[in-house]
Design an enzyme around this catalytic site. Structure first.
Site, short mmCIF file in Angstrom:
data_model
loop_
_atom_site.label_atom_id
_atom_site.label_comp_id
_atom_site.label_asym_id
_atom_site.label_seq_id
_atom_site.Cartn_x
_atom_site.Cartn_y
_atom_site.Cartn_z
CB CYS A 73 -4.73 -7.70 -10.57
SG CYS A 73 -3.15 -6.83 -10.65
CB CYS A 183 -3.69 -2.06 -5.04
SG CYS A 183 -2.81 -3.64 -4.91
#
Length: 262
Positions: A73, A183
């Site tokens: 992440c 992302c």
């Protein structure tokens, strides 16, 4: 040699794009994946809250006897990985937007980055941009709402396409020729992006580089598995199990998906 699993966590299903690269490069490794979908997206949360969630996930994976943890992440990496590396005695692999290769290869000297608020506002992102993109115009675009729609299984929806297009068109109009996906959810948008981007625009994400770095660190620390059979993969989610299952259903490896509150 070490047959303990590699641990991977993300704010939801996005990090499965990283998992896919890892298992392809190292098919004999076992993996445990945490989809923290209950708290997605991380990108709109405070740094303290992101740190708390990252600690929670790390503790869970440690209790599963993981030998290395991939923070799959961008937002958690930029806001928490320094703390995790300081306070836990095992290797951590983080995810950073691939600014450097885009800056090196751009011909227009204009690159776009699509990322969350948490990544774009972090000190690590700004230092990476400063170090690798001198003389390059970096167009920063928050992908507000994209993670939520991906987590809700709306990858093929007209609404997602229109929202994504509203973020991409202004960067195209300013002349970008590289688009950096900041992302781990966003690689699942690549089929849509290819429909709206002209051929001269290159899409870059970090998945393959992260897998290579994971292997390097495992080798360096004597942690690679010596198994001769394909690894097994356990996925846990505290969100919608069906969405996670649908994302990985095309894989041919041995895996299980389980709902769990963590």
């Amino acid at each position: 040699m070490d047959d303990r699993p590699i641990g991977i966590f993300d704010s939801g299903i996005g990090g499965t794009s990283i998992w896919g690269e890892i298992q392809e490069l190292m098919p004999y490794e076992n993996c445990i994946y945490l989809a923290d979908s209950k708290y997605a997206p991380y990108g709109e949360k405070s740094q303290q809250r992101i740190l708390e969630l990252s600690i929670k996930n790390t503790e869970y994976l440690l209790n599963q006897n993981c030998k290395l943890i991939v923070v799959a992440c961008n937002t958690a990496t930029t806001n928490a990985i320094s703390y995790l590396r300081t306070n836990y005695n095992l290797p951590f692999i983080g995810i950073e937007p691939a600014i450097k290769p885009a800056a090196i290869n751009t011909k227009s000297k204009i690159i776009g980055i699509l990322a969350t608020k948490g990544t774009l506002s972090s000190s690590l992102f700004h230092s990476t941009t400063k170090n690798h993109a001198a003389g390059i115009t970096v167009l920063e675009q928050r992908g507000t709402g994209l993670v939520e729609m991906i987590e809700n299984g709306q990858l093929r929806s007209k609404e997602l396409y229109q929202l994504l297009e509203s973020y991409i068109k202004p960067m195209l109009d300013q002349g970008m020729d590289y688009l950096v996906l900041g992302c781990t959810h966003y690689p699942y948008l690549i089929p849509l992006l290819k429909k709206m981007l002209p051929e001269h625009v290159t899409i870059i994400d970090s998945g393959e580089a992260v897998a290579r770095q994971t292997k390097i660190v495992l080798e360096k620390n004597g942690l690679l598995s010596n198994a001769t059979k394909l690894g097994s993969h356990q996925f846990y989610t505290n969100g919608d199990e069906t969405v996670l299952s649908s994302i990985i259903e095309s894989t041919t490896v041995k895996y299980t998906v389980q709902s769990k509150d963590f």
